[in-house]
Design a protein around this motif. Sequence first.
Motif, short mmCIF file in Angstrom:
data_model
loop_
_atom_site.label_atom_id
_atom_site.label_comp_id
_atom_site.label_asym_id
_atom_site.label_seq_id
_atom_site.Cartn_x
_atom_site.Cartn_y
_atom_site.Cartn_z
N GLY A 194 -71.93 117.81 1.79
CA GLY A 194 -71.40 119.16 1.91
C GLY A 194 -70.02 119.26 2.53
O GLY A 194 -69.49 120.36 2.71
N GLN A 195 -69.41 118.13 2.84
CA GLN A 195 -68.07 118.11 3.45
C GLN A 195 -67.10 117.40 2.50
O GLN A 195 -67.54 116.58 1.70
N PRO A 196 -65.79 117.69 2.63
CA PRO A 196 -64.85 116.82 1.91
C PRO A 196 -65.12 115.38 2.33
O PRO A 196 -65.57 115.14 3.45
N LEU A 197 -64.85 114.41 1.45
CA LEU A 197 -65.10 113.02 1.83
C LEU A 197 -64.35 112.69 3.11
O LEU A 197 -63.18 113.03 3.23
N PRO A 198 -64.99 112.00 4.07
CA PRO A 198 -64.23 111.51 5.22
C PRO A 198 -63.22 110.45 4.75
O PRO A 198 -63.43 109.83 3.71
N ARG A 199 -62.16 110.26 5.51
CA ARG A 199 -61.12 109.31 5.07
C ARG A 199 -61.70 107.93 4.81
O ARG A 199 -61.36 107.28 3.83
N ASP A 200 -62.58 107.44 5.70
CA ASP A 200 -63.15 106.10 5.53
C ASP A 200 -63.95 105.97 4.23
O ASP A 200 -64.18 104.86 3.76
N HIS A 201 -64.41 107.08 3.69
CA HIS A 201 -65.28 107.00 2.52
C HIS A 201 -64.58 107.45 1.24
O HIS A 201 -65.24 107.73 0.24
N GLY A 202 -63.22 107.52 1.29
CA GLY A 202 -62.49 107.67 0.04
C GLY A 202 -61.72 108.96 -0.17
O GLY A 202 -61.32 109.24 -1.30
N PHE A 203 -61.48 109.75 0.87
CA PHE A 203 -60.80 111.03 0.72
C PHE A 203 -59.51 110.88 -0.10
O PHE A 203 -58.71 109.98 0.18
N PRO A 204 -59.25 111.72 -1.12
CA PRO A 204 -60.08 112.89 -1.47
C PRO A 204 -61.13 112.63 -2.56
O PRO A 204 -62.02 113.45 -2.72
N VAL A 205 -61.03 111.53 -3.30
CA VAL A 205 -61.95 111.32 -4.43
C VAL A 205 -62.38 109.85 -4.50
O VAL A 205 -61.54 108.95 -4.38
N ARG A 206 -63.67 109.63 -4.72
CA ARG A 206 -64.17 108.28 -4.94
C ARG A 206 -65.13 108.28 -6.13
O ARG A 206 -65.67 109.32 -6.50
N VAL A 207 -65.39 107.09 -6.65
CA VAL A 207 -66.40 106.94 -7.69
C VAL A 207 -67.75 106.73 -7.01
O VAL A 207 -67.84 106.03 -6.00
N VAL A 208 -68.80 107.32 -7.54
CA VAL A 208 -70.17 107.03 -7.12
C VAL A 208 -70.93 106.61 -8.38
O VAL A 208 -70.99 107.36 -9.35
N VAL A 209 -71.42 105.37 -8.37
CA VAL A 209 -72.13 104.83 -9.54
C VAL A 209 -73.58 104.58 -9.13
O VAL A 209 -73.91 103.52 -8.60
N PRO A 210 -74.47 105.57 -9.34
CA PRO A 210 -75.85 105.45 -8.85
C PRO A 210 -76.52 104.17 -9.33
O PRO A 210 -76.36 103.77 -10.48
N GLY A 211 -77.23 103.51 -8.42
CA GLY A 211 -78.02 102.34 -8.78
C GLY A 211 -77.22 101.04 -8.85
O GLY A 211 -77.77 99.99 -9.13
N VAL A 212 -75.91 101.14 -8.60
CA VAL A 212 -75.03 99.99 -8.77
C VAL A 212 -74.44 99.57 -7.41
O VAL A 212 -74.26 100.40 -6.52
N VAL A 213 -74.14 98.28 -7.29
CA VAL A 213 -73.60 97.72 -6.04
C VAL A 213 -72.39 98.53 -5.52
O VAL A 213 -71.57 99.03 -6.30
N GLY A 214 -72.29 98.64 -4.18
CA GLY A 214 -71.24 99.44 -3.53
C GLY A 214 -69.84 99.10 -4.00
O GLY A 214 -68.97 99.99 -4.07
#
Length: 467
Positions: free
Chosen positions: A276-296
């Motif tokens: 529910g928040q904009p992505l934190p900087r450490d986690h890719g702000f402003p946009v990251r890919v999320v590939v469910p079920g796949v390695v980080g």
Amino acid sequence: QESPRIYTREEVRSHSSPETRIWVTLGSEVFDVTEFVDLHPGGPSKLMLAAGGPLEPFWALYAVHNQSHVREILAQYKIGDLSPEDKVPSTLKTSDPYADDPIRHPALKVNSQRPFNAEPPSELLTENYITPNPIFFTRNHLPVPNLDPETYRLHVVGPPGGQSLSLSLDDLYQFPKHEITVTLQCAGNRRSEMTQFKEVRGLEWSTGAISTAHWAGARLCDVLAQAGHQLCETEAHVCFEGLDSDPTGTAYGASIPLARAMDPEAEVLLAYEMNGQPLPRDHGFPVRVVVPGVVGARHVKWLGKVSVEPEESYSHWQRRDYKGFSPSVDWDTVDFDSAPSIQELPVQSAITEPKDGETVESGEVTVKGYAWSGGGRAVIRVDVSLDGGLTWQVAELDEEEQRPRKAWAWRLWQLQAPVPAGKKELNIVCKAVDDSYNVQPDTVAPIWNLRGVLSNAWHRVHVHVRA
Ligand code: HEM
Ligand code: MTE
């Protein structure tokens, strides 16, 4: 009335064990809570995470402390105040490429400061089904870029004859907003257990290189379609490039097969929100890919560019890392081209409570942990043994919804069991089963590999029983 004593942060920090007594701060006040540790309703081990430092970052995670009766308990233990001159921030060294990295939560167990790699302590990891953003594990290969959301553009390369897109954040918000709960796990999770067996190259992750968030963003298939991409008969891959780069200008990169990217059921996201928040900087702000079920490693953060190519990404992290090998392969014989890149991960589980080496009460023991499998395969069962694997009991799984073939998130589990009479120690083991009936291997030896990835043997914890 004596005037309150004044302490420096340094002094407070030196009081972080029962021997030196346990001090904490709230605002500018200092408390000696040694006598309260064993009385803490949330358990002594959680309180101890804050020993020698401020309570605020922890209480921000657990709103239960925003009550007057909690403040009243704490007030009884006040011993003084922090010295006012102790609030000077440390000066930044501008030559340091990591100087602009964000401030992190003190509960994180740091495996490497530069680049920043850290995991939540197991006391907190399974406290919530959704991992709070400040303690979500972090795996960075490079300094964290500081991107301006106003000028940010995502470059999407179009097919021959199609059109390339340059998308602002506002443009991304125009696509249908898609929300899913997804667990991210690093290929190196639980690497330290492989190291114990035989040396490997890599960061010493314990069981915490895994976390779960509720993500929101545009579906990658919608964005690719807008650029004119279609599924094709020939092999193709969607390549992602991050905006983080090393001193030579090489950016982080990775790829996934086009078929997964274009499949609406695979729910690959260009995420701009985390819990529910904009992505934190450490986690890719402003946009990251999320590939469910796949390695980080394929969930590229600080996403700058997306393209469709006939081959996998040429990035080091796609071709020369994040691959699995036989235990017989060493650094002299390894041929990275001979193995496929890791995509879907195998079935995994671990015990988060009690901790290895802990002393548990006789009578009854509570064992807690997580279980997850890659590729959307659901965890259908977790077996727990208290005697090193001779006999087993079935753990209770949480009630969270699991969609068939789209079980993207972990399941938390627990088992309450009597401690067999007369036992002085327990060898607790867990193993999970997914809906393809994949199981975890019982030991590390047959799956050991030089890079220490895909570590998913039965998780074992040895504890003493209080006499
Ligand atoms: C619960 C006090 C530090 C995590 C509580 C409660 C009190 C309390 C009074 C019960 C509240 C209620 O149910 O009304 C304190 C004090 C602390 C401290 C005085 C410091 C001296 C911490 C820290 C953490 C933590 C550092 C986390 C890392 C929790 C959790 C619960 C809790 C998770 C809920 C337990 C449950 O009912 O499931 N604490 N706490 N506490 N505390 Fe703390
Ligand atoms: N993306 C970029 N741009 N740079 C990175 O270093 N690390 C990858 C992936 N995406 C990485 C990246 C790896 S190896 C993992 S496990 C995940 O991000 C970790 O995501 P997290 O830090 O949000 O937990």
